[in-house]
Scaffold this active site. Structure first.
Site, PDB file in Angstrom:
ATOM      1  N   ASN A  91       5.964   5.571  10.171  1.00  0.00           N
ATOM      2  CA  ASN A  91       5.471   6.864  10.689  1.00  0.00           C
ATOM      3  C   ASN A  91       3.948   6.947  10.649  1.00  0.00           C
ATOM      4  OD1 ASN A  91       5.406   7.075   7.868  1.00  0.00           O
ATOM      5  ND2 ASN A  91       5.862   9.266   7.864  1.00  0.00           N
ATOM      6  N   ASP A 304       8.378   5.858  -2.283  1.00  0.00           N
ATOM      7  CA  ASP A 304       8.047   6.845  -1.247  1.00  0.00           C
ATOM      8  C   ASP A 304       6.590   7.319  -1.415  1.00  0.00           C
ATOM      9  OD1 ASP A 304       8.129   8.522   0.921  1.00  0.00           O
ATOM     10  OD2 ASP A 304       9.523   9.967   0.024  1.00  0.00           O
ATOM     11  N   HIS A 308      -1.626  12.053   1.041  1.00  0.00           N
ATOM     12  CA  HIS A 308      -2.028  13.126   1.964  1.00  0.00           C
ATOM     13  C   HIS A 308      -3.428  13.614   1.609  1.00  0.00           C
ATOM     14  CE1 HIS A 308       1.643  13.534   4.233  1.00  0.00           C
ATOM     15  NE2 HIS A 308       2.358  13.609   3.132  1.00  0.00           N
ATOM     16  N   PRO A 322       4.600  17.359   3.131  1.00  0.00           N
ATOM     17  CA  PRO A 322       5.404  16.859   2.018  1.00  0.00           C
ATOM     18  C   PRO A 322       5.018  15.423   1.655  1.00  0.00           C
ATOM     19  CG  PRO A 322       6.665  16.772   4.060  1.00  0.00           C
ATOM     20  CD  PRO A 322       5.320  17.353   4.411  1.00  0.00           C
TER      21      PRO A 322
HETATM   22  C1  NCD Z   1       6.782  11.193   3.764  1.00  0.00           C
HETATM   23  C2  NCD Z   1       5.433  11.099   4.449  1.00  0.00           C
HETATM   24  O1  NCD Z   1       4.520  11.837   4.044  1.00  0.00           O
HETATM   25  O2  NCD Z   1       5.244  10.263   5.335  1.00  0.00           O
HETATM   26  N1  NCD Z   1       6.866  12.447   3.097  1.00  0.00           N
HETATM   27  C3  NCD Z   1       7.724  12.794   2.123  1.00  0.00           C
HETATM   28  O3  NCD Z   1       7.719  13.951   1.707  1.00  0.00           O
HETATM   29  N2  NCD Z   1       8.538  11.947   1.565  1.00  0.00           N
HETATM   30  C4  NCD Z   1       7.876  10.970   4.757  1.00  0.00           C
HETATM   31  C5  NCD Z   1       9.204  10.685   4.113  1.00  0.00           C
HETATM   32  O4  NCD Z   1       9.331   9.743   3.318  1.00  0.00           O
HETATM   33  O5  NCD Z   1      10.169  11.363   4.435  1.00  0.00           O
HETATM   34 ZN    ZN Z   2      11.767  10.075   4.058  1.00  0.00          ZN
END
Ligand code: NCD
Ligand code: ZN
Length: 442
Positions: A91, A304, A308, A322
């Site tokens: 992404n 994960d 940000h 998120p």
């Molecule tokens: C992830 C992101 O910021 O790319 N965010 C998240 O809250 N986990 C996307 C994801 O892993 O769903």
């Molecule tokens: Zn995810």
């Protein structure tokens, strides 16, 4: 490349201390009182040696959001966290839905040379869920994509998911699903429950995750394909995984460090550092996830790692993006949540952070036994160290760690990629070590 001699270290934290000689990218010798004239000595007294960690779920933000993380800065964070391979999610901007982007990610990772960065390809064009991306081209290109995911989005259309699983099966690659039924999470920002209700936050029900896990287990069964569930977060998902595995369905799952430690009581402050997908759940879910990881119902840990920018986190909860940082704190959180309570021993840590993710992704040079002749992708750990998380000291460009100011157990002291030291005592190594990491193929 200089040989490395690790002195007085306990393999998997077991047995008597030994010396381990690394040469030509391999474990050359294991024994007591080894000598090697020109080798660089790494003192391992009181420390444990494990196979290097593998992260199946990392967001490195390159291309597109290099203000929050790059392949360079993310690789540094990974090496410092004890990782020797990471999978960079698709992404990005542009989305990694073509070989142009996935090959860039692979090549740039090799240039940086701190960790093997495996590109994840998108399942659908632009992560839109409408049309399959050219999975075959990405799989057969330089970056040799072996995992596909629309992560951040769910492949919600059951027919598209079914076709993706069928293609993946014939290509011998893996589909990793971000399980979130989008109709059930419209506008949702927090776990649906008493806390969100009291705080006035729109809720993300467990069923949004669980209904997709159940559906995809059935689709994988019918396609005779493998499916991997990203960031499992609920007790119900654990029950479904148990059921599916008992049916012989090829399903695997990961859990994040943050879902093993934190619950939705963290939302009381409305600090958006705690906003993440799937959301922090309830303490009963946390307990079920720990138990599932201990029992092998959940196969592995994945961070994960989701950097940000300040302006996307230091704002009202519902407006924030998120995601949480994870690479540099993962080991310590696993020790805190799993090793200290007696749910995993250190061999278990090697399993869930290295051996199982390597097997799921089909990496043949990672997560290997600590034996002579095996690739020297390794992590050295001080189990008795304690440290306090300070986001300003982390290698990531972004600062959004939910563990700020926490004092945590265990510290990675060195990481070795094909026998070269990539991180040591909190510093990333440059020069020879970096270049030496550049020899592997995909
Ligand atoms: C992830 C992101 O910021 O790319 N965010 C998240 O809250 N986990 C996307 C994801 O892993 O769903
Ligand atoms: Zn995810």
């Amino acid at each position: 490349m200089t040989d490395v001699l690790i002195k007085n270290v306990r393999l998997y934290g077991e047995g008597e201390p030994v010396d381990v000689l690394l040469a030509d990218g391999e474990i050359r010798q294991i024994g007591a009182g080894l000598n090697a004239a020109d080798a660089e000595i790494v003192e391992g007294a009181g420390q444990y040696l494990l196979p290097g960690f593998i992260d199946l779920h990392t967001h490195l933000r390159e291309p597109g959001r290099e203000d929050t993380e790059t392949i360079d800065s993310g690789s540094a964070a990974a090496a410092l966290g004890g990782y020797t391979a990471v999978f960079a999610m698709a992404n990005t901007n542009p989305v990694a839905d073509s070989a142009v982007v996935t090959d860039h990610v692979w090549r740039r990772g090799q240039e940086v040379g701190l960790v093997d960065v495996y590109p994840v390809g998108a399942v659908t064009v632009g992560l839109q869920g409408k049309q399959l991306a050219e999975m075959g081209t990405m799989a057969q290109s330089v970056g040799a994509v072996r995992m596909f995911s629309d992560d951040g989005h769910c492949v919600y259309d059951p027919l598209i998911m079914r076709r993706a699983l069928e293609y993946a099966n014939s290509l011998g690659v893996l589909i990793a699903q971000h399980a979130e039924e989008p109709r059930l999470t419209e506008g949702a920002v927090a776990h649906e429950g008493p806390t969100a209700a009291r705080l006035g936050l729109a809720g993300w029900p467990r069923a949004a995750e669980e209904s997709i896990v159940a559906r995809d287990a059935l689709l994988a069964r019918d396609a005779g394909a493998r499916v991997h569930i990203c960031h499992a977060s609920t007790a119900g998902t654990v029950e479904l995984l148990k059921w599916a595995k008992a049916q012989g369905i090829s399903i695997t799952a990961e859990v994040t460090p943050h879902h093993l430690l934190l619950d939705d009581s963290r939302l009381e402050t409305y600090d958006a550092v705690n906003r993440v997908n799937p959301p922090l759940r309830e303490s009963s879910d946390v307990a079920a996830l720990r138990q599932a990881l201990a029992e092998g119902v959940i196969d592995c840990v994945a961070t994960d790692h989701a950097p940000h920018a300040e302006q996307d986190k230091c704002c009202e909860f519902a407006a924030a993006r998120p995601g949480m940082l994870g690479l540099e704190t993962a080991l310590s959180i696993i020790v805190e949540t799993m090793v200290r309570p007696g749910l995993l021993d250190w061999r278990g840590v090697a399993k869930v952070m290295s051996e199982n993710p390597a097997r799921i992704a089909g990496l043949v040079d990672q997560g290997r036994p600590l034996e002579v002749g095996e690739p020297a992708n390794l992590v050295l750990i001080d189990p008795d160290a304690e440290w306090t998380v300070r986001s300003k000291d982390l290698a990531s460009i972004a600062n959004n760690t939910p563990f700020e100011s926490m004092t945590l157990p265990a510290k990675v002291t060195s990481t070795f990629l094909r026998g070269a030291i990539t991180a040591r005592d909190g510093k990333v190594l440059a020069g020879e070590a970096r270049r030496a990491g550049n020899r592997g193929g995909p």
